[in-house]
Design a protein around this motif. Structure first.
Motif, PDB file in Angstrom:
ATOM      1  N   SER A 219       0.967   2.553  -5.346  1.00  0.00           N
ATOM      2  CA  SER A 219       0.943   1.286  -4.618  1.00  0.00           C
ATOM      3  C   SER A 219       0.700   1.568  -3.139  1.00  0.00           C
ATOM      4  O   SER A 219       0.907   2.683  -2.658  1.00  0.00           O
ATOM      5  N   TYR A 220       0.282   0.544  -2.406  1.00  0.00           N
ATOM      6  CA  TYR A 220       0.119   0.703  -0.958  1.00  0.00           C
ATOM      7  C   TYR A 220       1.450   1.072  -0.309  1.00  0.00           C
ATOM      8  O   TYR A 220       1.494   1.849   0.651  1.00  0.00           O
ATOM      9  N   LYS A 221       2.535   0.509  -0.832  1.00  0.00           N
ATOM     10  CA  LYS A 221       3.858   0.826  -0.304  1.00  0.00           C
ATOM     11  C   LYS A 221       4.152   2.318  -0.477  1.00  0.00           C
ATOM     12  O   LYS A 221       4.640   2.971   0.457  1.00  0.00           O
ATOM     13  N   GLU A 222       3.852   2.859  -1.650  1.00  0.00           N
ATOM     14  CA  GLU A 222       4.116   4.277  -1.899  1.00  0.00           C
ATOM     15  C   GLU A 222       3.264   5.168  -1.007  1.00  0.00           C
ATOM     16  O   GLU A 222       3.751   6.151  -0.434  1.00  0.00           O
ATOM     17  N   VAL A 223       1.989   4.818  -0.872  1.00  0.00           N
ATOM     18  CA  VAL A 223       1.086   5.611  -0.038  1.00  0.00           C
ATOM     19  C   VAL A 223       1.534   5.586   1.416  1.00  0.00           C
ATOM     20  O   VAL A 223       1.615   6.627   2.087  1.00  0.00           O
ATOM     21  N   THR A 224       1.867   4.391   1.905  1.00  0.00           N
ATOM     22  CA  THR A 224       2.283   4.265   3.297  1.00  0.00           C
ATOM     23  C   THR A 224       3.596   4.995   3.547  1.00  0.00           C
ATOM     24  O   THR A 224       3.762   5.670   4.573  1.00  0.00           O
ATOM     25  N   SER A 225       4.530   4.880   2.611  1.00  0.00           N
ATOM     26  CA  SER A 225       5.803   5.584   2.752  1.00  0.00           C
ATOM     27  C   SER A 225       5.592   7.093   2.816  1.00  0.00           C
ATOM     28  O   SER A 225       6.229   7.791   3.615  1.00  0.00           O
ATOM     29  N   LEU A 226       4.682   7.587   1.983  1.00  0.00           N
ATOM     30  CA  LEU A 226       4.399   9.025   1.968  1.00  0.00           C
ATOM     31  C   LEU A 226       3.776   9.470   3.287  1.00  0.00           C
ATOM     32  O   LEU A 226       4.164  10.496   3.860  1.00  0.00           O
ATOM     33  N   VAL A 227       2.834   8.685   3.789  1.00  0.00           N
ATOM     34  CA  VAL A 227       2.189   9.023   5.060  1.00  0.00           C
ATOM     35  C   VAL A 227       3.212   9.016   6.196  1.00  0.00           C
ATOM     36  O   VAL A 227       3.231   9.925   7.040  1.00  0.00           O
ATOM     37  N   LEU A 228       4.081   8.010   6.215  1.00  0.00           N
ATOM     38  CA  LEU A 228       5.095   7.946   7.264  1.00  0.00           C
ATOM     39  C   LEU A 228       5.994   9.177   7.238  1.00  0.00           C
ATOM     40  O   LEU A 228       6.352   9.725   8.282  1.00  0.00           O
ATOM     41  N   GLY A 229       6.337   9.631   6.045  1.00  0.00           N
ATOM     42  CA  GLY A 229       7.164  10.824   5.921  1.00  0.00           C
ATOM     43  C   GLY A 229       6.471  12.052   6.473  1.00  0.00           C
ATOM     44  O   GLY A 229       7.099  12.900   7.120  1.00  0.00           O
ATOM     45  N   HIS A 230       5.154  12.147   6.255  1.00  0.00           N
ATOM     46  CA  HIS A 230       4.398  13.301   6.736  1.00  0.00           C
ATOM     47  C   HIS A 230       4.053  13.188   8.224  1.00  0.00           C
ATOM     48  O   HIS A 230       3.613  14.165   8.824  1.00  0.00           O
TER      49      HIS A 230
ATOM     50  N   HIS B 158     -12.544   4.265  -0.450  1.00  0.00           N
ATOM     51  CA  HIS B 158     -12.788   3.863  -1.836  1.00  0.00           C
ATOM     52  C   HIS B 158     -11.854   4.585  -2.797  1.00  0.00           C
ATOM     53  O   HIS B 158     -11.393   4.015  -3.787  1.00  0.00           O
ATOM     54  N   MET B 159     -11.582   5.857  -2.505  1.00  0.00           N
ATOM     55  CA  MET B 159     -10.668   6.628  -3.347  1.00  0.00           C
ATOM     56  C   MET B 159      -9.284   5.993  -3.341  1.00  0.00           C
ATOM     57  O   MET B 159      -8.671   5.789  -4.397  1.00  0.00           O
ATOM     58  N   LEU B 160      -8.791   5.636  -2.164  1.00  0.00           N
ATOM     59  CA  LEU B 160      -7.474   5.012  -2.062  1.00  0.00           C
ATOM     60  C   LEU B 160      -7.448   3.653  -2.757  1.00  0.00           C
ATOM     61  O   LEU B 160      -6.509   3.341  -3.500  1.00  0.00           O
ATOM     62  N   GLU B 161      -8.482   2.847  -2.537  1.00  0.00           N
ATOM     63  CA  GLU B 161      -8.538   1.534  -3.184  1.00  0.00           C
ATOM     64  C   GLU B 161      -8.560   1.668  -4.699  1.00  0.00           C
ATOM     65  O   GLU B 161      -7.904   0.894  -5.415  1.00  0.00           O
ATOM     66  N   TYR B 162      -9.288   2.648  -5.190  1.00  0.00           N
ATOM     67  CA  TYR B 162      -9.355   2.872  -6.639  1.00  0.00           C
ATOM     68  C   TYR B 162      -7.974   3.217  -7.194  1.00  0.00           C
ATOM     69  O   TYR B 162      -7.553   2.683  -8.221  1.00  0.00           O
ATOM     70  N   LEU B 163      -7.253   4.086  -6.512  1.00  0.00           N
ATOM     71  CA  LEU B 163      -5.932   4.502  -6.981  1.00  0.00           C
ATOM     72  C   LEU B 163      -4.936   3.345  -6.948  1.00  0.00           C
ATOM     73  O   LEU B 163      -4.134   3.179  -7.871  1.00  0.00           O
ATOM     74  N   VAL B 164      -5.018   2.527  -5.910  1.00  0.00           N
ATOM     75  CA  VAL B 164      -4.081   1.413  -5.788  1.00  0.00           C
ATOM     76  C   VAL B 164      -4.409   0.299  -6.770  1.00  0.00           C
ATOM     77  O   VAL B 164      -3.536  -0.200  -7.487  1.00  0.00           O
ATOM     78  N   LEU B 165      -5.667  -0.088  -6.837  1.00  0.00           N
ATOM     79  CA  LEU B 165      -6.046  -1.214  -7.696  1.00  0.00           C
ATOM     80  C   LEU B 165      -5.934  -0.898  -9.181  1.00  0.00           C
ATOM     81  O   LEU B 165      -5.811  -1.800  -9.999  1.00  0.00           O
TER      82      LEU B 165
END
Length: 204
Positions: free
Chosen positions: A39-50, A27-34
């Motif tokens: 964006s989902y792209k930014e979150v996913t890119s960050l996770v991939l980097g980590h 829910h926290m992630l959905e709240y931040l994105v919506l």
């Protein structure tokens, strides 16, 4: 305050993120994105980097104390084989994120003789920090400080800087107040977009 999505009932949850369920984090992630904070792209890119494995070529293979155990120009081959043989998770908390090569028995105890591959393992950045004598406050909080500063801001939604600073201390953050003031900038930026409510009596 105008937002695209109603704020979930995060305020009703205790200020202990370790008690959060996977659903809470979702829910926290959905709240931040919506609400277009990220964006989902930014979150996913960050996770991939980590998820990108630790740079053992730099942290181990290039060190003379490790090189002393191998024939000339053979250190990286041995380090690479050691790296590939690992499970790819932190030995303490089991995460795949932000893995680093870490000593099993610390250099503080063994000195240069600690720098052998059979004395190395993979730990995440947080678990690595917790073990360091120089970071006596490491591990007092569940989240890293950088994450906790934003987690408090978005879950508790303090509408003054004063309340935000108090919540940060209540959570267990021990750094200087300047870090709270830096993090509060996010609230000010979102306030300009109508996505965060700040009272007139806020210090900043």
């Amino acid at each position: 305050m105008e937002t695209k999505v109603n704020h979930p009932d995060f305020e009703e949850l205790p200020l202990v993120d370790a008690l959060w369920t996977e659903e809470n984090w979702k829910h926290m992630l959905e709240y931040l994105v919506l609400n277009e904070v990220v964006s989902y792209k930014e979150v996913t890119s960050l996770v991939l980097g980590h998820l990108n494995p630790s740079q053992v070529g730099t942290s181990i293979a290039s060190k003379k104390t490790f090189q002393a155990h191998f024939p000339r120009r053979k250190t990286w081959q041995a380090v690479r084989e050691w790296h590939l043989s690992q499970l790819g998770r932190c030995v303490d908390c089991n995460t795949r994120l932000e893995l680093q090569a870490d000593h099993i028995n610390p250099r503080e105890l063994l000195g240069d003789s600690a720098d052998t591959l059979d004395n190395m393992t993979l730990r995440c950045r947080r678990c690595n920090v917790i073990r360091r004598p120089s970071h006596k406050n490491g591990g007092l909080t569940h989240l890293t400080a950088e994450s906790a500063l934003m987690w408090i801001l978005f879950t508790k939604k303090p509408n003054t800087y004063q309340e935000y600073a108090l919540l940060c201390r209540e959570y267990g953050l021990t750094m200087a107040n300047i870090r709270f003031e830096e993090a509060w900038a996010m609230a000010r930026w979102l306030h300009r977009e109508g996505k965060y409510e700040i009272s007139d009596d806020s210090k900043f």
